[in-house]
Write a protein that holds these residues in place. Sequence first.
Motif, PDB file in Angstrom:
ATOM      1  N   GLY A 138      34.649   2.162  21.468  1.00  0.00           N
ATOM      2  CA  GLY A 138      35.368   3.418  21.559  1.00  0.00           C
ATOM      3  C   GLY A 138      35.819   3.696  22.979  1.00  0.00           C
ATOM      4  N   LEU A 194      33.608  11.803  18.769  1.00  0.00           N
ATOM      5  CA  LEU A 194      34.335  12.056  17.520  1.00  0.00           C
ATOM      6  C   LEU A 194      35.617  11.216  17.434  1.00  0.00           C
ATOM      7  CD1 LEU A 194      33.871  15.916  17.044  1.00  0.00           C
ATOM      8  CD2 LEU A 194      32.657  14.034  15.912  1.00  0.00           C
ATOM      9  N   PRO A 195      36.422  11.130  18.503  1.00  0.00           N
ATOM     10  CA  PRO A 195      37.581  10.219  18.444  1.00  0.00           C
ATOM     11  C   PRO A 195      37.177   8.763  18.223  1.00  0.00           C
ATOM     12  CG  PRO A 195      37.853  11.784  20.235  1.00  0.00           C
ATOM     13  CD  PRO A 195      36.452  11.947  19.727  1.00  0.00           C
ATOM     14  N   ALA A 217      34.561   7.767  16.545  1.00  0.00           N
ATOM     15  CA  ALA A 217      34.178   7.651  15.140  1.00  0.00           C
ATOM     16  C   ALA A 217      35.411   7.526  14.247  1.00  0.00           C
ATOM     17  CB  ALA A 217      33.349   8.865  14.729  1.00  0.00           C
ATOM     18  N   ASP A 218      36.452   8.316  14.539  1.00  0.00           N
ATOM     19  CA  ASP A 218      37.698   8.208  13.763  1.00  0.00           C
ATOM     20  C   ASP A 218      38.325   6.836  13.938  1.00  0.00           C
ATOM     21  OD1 ASP A 218      37.410  10.803  12.865  1.00  0.00           O
ATOM     22  OD2 ASP A 218      38.638  11.658  14.472  1.00  0.00           O
ATOM     23  N   GLN A 219      38.250   6.310  15.168  1.00  0.00           N
ATOM     24  CA  GLN A 219      38.855   5.004  15.460  1.00  0.00           C
ATOM     25  C   GLN A 219      38.097   3.866  14.792  1.00  0.00           C
ATOM     26  OE1 GLN A 219      39.208   4.167  19.701  1.00  0.00           O
ATOM     27  NE2 GLN A 219      38.865   1.987  19.345  1.00  0.00           N
ATOM     28  N   TYR A 257      35.491   4.128  12.300  1.00  0.00           N
ATOM     29  CA  TYR A 257      35.037   4.284  10.916  1.00  0.00           C
ATOM     30  C   TYR A 257      36.046   4.977   9.992  1.00  0.00           C
ATOM     31  CZ  TYR A 257      30.413   2.956  12.612  1.00  0.00           C
ATOM     32  OH  TYR A 257      29.360   2.278  13.158  1.00  0.00           O
ATOM     33  N   GLY A 258      37.011   5.659  10.559  1.00  0.00           N
ATOM     34  CA  GLY A 258      37.949   6.379   9.707  1.00  0.00           C
ATOM     35  C   GLY A 258      37.241   7.477   8.943  1.00  0.00           C
ATOM     36  N   ASP A 259      37.378   7.477   7.619  1.00  0.00           N
ATOM     37  CA  ASP A 259      36.722   8.486   6.775  1.00  0.00           C
ATOM     38  C   ASP A 259      35.361   8.030   6.266  1.00  0.00           C
ATOM     39  OD1 ASP A 259      38.918  10.154   7.055  1.00  0.00           O
ATOM     40  OD2 ASP A 259      39.961   9.279   5.327  1.00  0.00           O
ATOM     41  N   ASP A 278      31.352   7.019   6.163  1.00  0.00           N
ATOM     42  CA  ASP A 278      30.150   7.613   6.747  1.00  0.00           C
ATOM     43  C   ASP A 278      29.563   6.677   7.801  1.00  0.00           C
ATOM     44  OD1 ASP A 278      30.366   9.791   5.061  1.00  0.00           O
ATOM     45  OD2 ASP A 278      29.122   8.876   3.493  1.00  0.00           O
ATOM     46  N   HIS A 282      28.114  19.379  12.586  1.00  0.00           N
ATOM     47  CA  HIS A 282      29.198  18.418  12.331  1.00  0.00           C
ATOM     48  C   HIS A 282      28.851  17.437  11.210  1.00  0.00           C
ATOM     49  CE1 HIS A 282      30.484  19.950  16.258  1.00  0.00           C
ATOM     50  NE2 HIS A 282      31.677  19.426  16.017  1.00  0.00           N
TER      51      HIS A 282
END
Length: 334
Positions: free
Chosen positions: A198, A221-222, A224-226, A228-230, A232, A255
């Motif tokens: 990340g 958080l960015p 995690a989006d990068q 894992y996407g959606d 868990d 969160h």
Amino acid sequence: MGKTSDLTAVQKTIIDTLHKEGKTQKVIAKEAGCSQSSVSKHINRQAKGRKKCGRKKCTSSRDNRTLQRIVTTNPFKNVGEIHKEWTAAGVSASRTTTRRLMKDMGFRCRIPCVKPLLNKKQRKKLLAWAKDKKDWTDAEWSKVMFSDESKFCISFGNQGPRVWRKSGEAQNPRCMRSSVKFPPSVMVWGAMSSAGVGPLCFLRSRVNAAVYQEVLEHFMLPAADQLYGDADFTFQQDLAPAHSAKTTSTWFKDHGIPVLDWPANSPDLNPIENLWGIVKRRMQYARPNNAEELKTTIRATWALITPEQCHRLIESMPRRITAVIEAKGAPTKY
């Protein structure tokens, strides 16, 4: 006139027979039909109990055992100090002989590994944690986002004293230095998963709970989006005060992010430590002139980390767990 390896069985028999009769090598070579050098080499190969040529050794086996005991007892001494202590024991040998014998014994001068010291309570908890995670699969570990801070300095040359050790002794407690967990320095926060790394966060101030939560908000958080996407995921962090603060725990609950339980004072169990090591090795010849150039170099080097490297490190977690169990909770090489 062939080489020694070309001699026939008949020629070898003739050489052996005439040599036992006391014939000269010149006569034997003429009778066997080979060169005199071939005769000489064959006789030397067949000779048993022949004394070795060369200078007589200036030290005895007892002297050598004394040297080995000195090096083993004081592995952080340099050659000069070891030589002085050895000669003070009544041995007459040069410093060059001392170094050569140490090398013959298998000792090499290396930079000592740095491991945190664990007390009995911490070792017990680490062992219990490893046993609890021993059945985790690669798929389960791939759902964990590992994070950590690391220190980067403009100069990478100060590596501390070296240690004399043999092959396989890198993790021997007597050959290791104790580390300071939070040295005063500029820190960098980063995160990784089996999918890659990340974004980095350069920490400008001392990390308290509020600062750490800002890092989580704007960098974790960015990431995690990068990575894992959606899907868990579970977040990993060590037990630093800012990480284990009540407000930080509340932030994770708000969160909806589960946090992996992690043993205290066990940085080498974290695969992201290997990534920091890769980055620092790649930067060892870089010479940034200021903090901004250092940050630029770190970002560029961090960007070269591939998802394949991260995936291999995540796959090593079962082996790390096994190593902890086999070492009964002691710091070891993962």
